[in-house]
Structures are given as structure tokens and as C-alpha cells.
Design a protein around this motif. Structure first.
Motif, PDB file in Angstrom:
ATOM      1  N   THR A 146      -2.210   6.750   0.916  1.00 40.60           N
ATOM      2  CA  THR A 146      -3.247   6.485  -0.083  1.00 40.60           C
ATOM      3  C   THR A 146      -3.830   5.100   0.157  1.00 40.60           C
ATOM      4  O   THR A 146      -3.361   4.346   1.005  1.00 40.60           O
ATOM      5  N   GLU A 147      -4.846   4.757  -0.626  1.00 42.02           N
ATOM      6  CA  GLU A 147      -5.383   3.398  -0.622  1.00 42.02           C
ATOM      7  C   GLU A 147      -4.875   2.598  -1.823  1.00 42.02           C
ATOM      8  O   GLU A 147      -5.251   1.445  -2.018  1.00 42.02           O
ATOM      9  N   ALA A 148      -4.021   3.212  -2.630  1.00 41.08           N
ATOM     10  CA  ALA A 148      -3.485   2.546  -3.815  1.00 41.08           C
ATOM     11  C   ALA A 148      -2.494   1.466  -3.430  1.00 41.08           C
ATOM     12  O   ALA A 148      -1.764   1.590  -2.440  1.00 41.08           O
ATOM     13  N   ARG A 149      -2.469   0.405  -4.212  1.00 36.83           N
ATOM     14  CA  ARG A 149      -1.536  -0.695  -3.971  1.00 36.83           C
ATOM     15  C   ARG A 149      -0.722  -0.952  -5.234  1.00 36.83           C
ATOM     16  O   ARG A 149      -1.194  -0.777  -6.343  1.00 36.83           O
ATOM     17  N   ARG A 150       0.499  -1.409  -5.026  1.00 36.74           N
ATOM     18  CA  ARG A 150       1.377  -1.772  -6.135  1.00 36.74           C
ATOM     19  C   ARG A 150       1.936  -3.164  -5.867  1.00 36.74           C
ATOM     20  O   ARG A 150       2.257  -3.513  -4.731  1.00 36.74           O
ATOM     21  N   ARG A 170       0.852  -1.189   0.000  1.00 41.19           N
ATOM     22  CA  ARG A 170       0.000   0.000   0.000  1.00 41.19           C
ATOM     23  C   ARG A 170       0.889   1.240   0.000  1.00 41.19           C
ATOM     24  O   ARG A 170       1.801   1.371   0.820  1.00 41.19           O
TER      25      ARG A 170
END
Length: 226
Positions: free
Chosen positions: A37-41, A33
Motif C-alpha cells: 500500500t501507500e499507507a504509512r504508520r 510504509r
């Protein structure tokens, strides 16, 4: 690590129930994460399972990249939320059939993890590694690859640079064309492990099929820029 890549080493926090061991299959990946943010990679693991709780990844820097942008200002000791291990792109047990590993750019990372497992377990499969990049400055892990060759005497390595400088004569050329020549001369169909961009995976897969490698012996994973 190279002109556009950085090594990230994470240490798992101790857990009273699960301990601290990093358990995963070579070829698997983690989701990270992006802080704030709530974005994940998703990033493949480069090392092997271990009792120290270490998780090694290689991150490619991209202009405007959300996580690589975070890393440019990250400090040792910061905490990250991770999920995993995930993925089914793992080694298959098919006797002593040859294993050919073909990776483009950071697509070589899960393949290095697989080779590290082979070295740790003393596996005797005939093996080849094809590491494809555009420019020699993009190569990384070359010392690790040399160490693997010491541990796996049967391992053949071809560093494939598609756009070498005028004085660079010690590299193989385009990875697909290099592979094509070797498949023509092969005596037994290998298991092919392919990782990289969608274009590389498609090109290598088509080449392998055209040269008689059964589809059941081709395993692949595509990297998606993010």
C-alpha cells in the motif's frame, strides 16, 4: 510483549555513504510504509542510538489495523520502507531539574528510550516513571524497567493499573490520580514528559498546571490510533 503488543526489531541495510548506524534522538519516531500500500504508520523508537543499525518498536495490535495486520503474517528477513527519524518530542537540557515521565500504554515507549539515554550517559537527574494501563496484562517492558532502576538508582517507578484484579494490590491506581498526589507533595517543579492518548495527555497536562508546573516545563506527544 503483552496481551495486545508485539516487539518489532528492524536492522538497517548498510549504506556506502551513511554507514549502518541508527542515529536519532530519544523520543523520535519512524514512519513505516505498509507493504502493498501507500499507507504509512508512525511508531516511536524504544531503543537508543547505536552503531548496529537496530531500530526497536512496540506495535499495538488493533482489530482491522493495517500494519498490525501485516505483522501477523510477516516473516523475519522481510524488507520494510521507513522514513525518519522524525519528531521534536525529545529530552531537553535544563540542568539537573527533576524529570518525570508519564506514559499511557504504548505511550511509554519514547519515555523508555529517553531513560535508556539517561542510563547510557550516566545522567544524575532525579527521575520518575509513571506507566499507566487499564489491566495488568497490558504492562510490558517490566524487565527493562527493572534494569533501568539498577542503572539509574535515582529512578522511581509507579506501575499504574486503573482496573486491577481483586488480588492485585502492588500497583498504583489511575495514573492521573497517582500523579496528582505526588505533585501535591513535590518540592521542586519537574520537567514533565507526557505521551499517550489525547485524553491522557490532556488530563496529565491539566493536573500538572493545576499544581504549579510551568507550561514551559511540560512536553507532550499524543498517540493517534491507526
Amino acid at each position: 510483549m503483552a496481551s495486545d503488543t508485539q516487539r518489532l526489531l528492524l536492522a538497517l541495510l548498510p549504506d556506502e555513504e551513511k554507514g549502518q548506524a541508527a542515529e536519532f534522538e530519544p523520543g523520535q519516531y519512524l514512519e513505516i510504509r505498509v507493504p502493498g500500500t501507500e499507507a504509512r504508520r508512525a511508531y516511536s523508537l524504544a531503543n537508543n542510538t547505536n552503531w548496529d543499525g537496530h531500530l526497536e518498536m512496540i506495535i499495538r495490535h488493533r482489530p482491522g489495523g493495517l500494519f498490525s495486520g501485516y505483522l501477523s503474517n510477516a516473516k523475519p528477513g522481510e524488507r520494510l520502507w521507513v522514513r525518519g527519524p522524525l519528531g521534536t518530542f525529545t529530552l531537553r537540557e535544563n540542568g539537573l531539574r527533576p524529570r518525570w515521565f508519564i506514559g499511557g500504554g504504548t505511550g511509554v515507549i519514547p519515555l523508555i528510550s529517553m531513560l535508556r539515554r539517561m542510563a547510557d550517559w550516566g545522567e544524575a537527574h532525579p527521575a520518575r516513571l509513571y506507566f499507566g494501563v487499564r489491566h495488568s496484562e497490558e504492562l510490558f517492558f517490566t524487565e527493562i524497567i527493572e534494569e533501568l532502576q539498577q542503572q539509574l538508582p535515582q529512578l522511581q517507578v509507579k506501575l499504574c493499573v486503573s482496573r486491577p484484579k481483586a488480588h492485585e494490590h502492588n500497583y498504583a491506581g489511575n495514573v492521573v490520580e497517582t500523579l496528582k498526589g505526588d505533585l501535591t507533595a513535590m518540592t521542586a517543579s519537574p520537567d514533565c514528559y507526557i505521551c499517550g492518548s489525547a485524553r491522557l495527555v490532556q488530563g496529565v497536562t491539566e493536573t500538572a498546571l493545576d499544581h504549579g508546573v510551568p507550561v514551559a516545563q511540560i512536553y507532550s506527544e499524543r498517540f493517534i490510533p491507526a
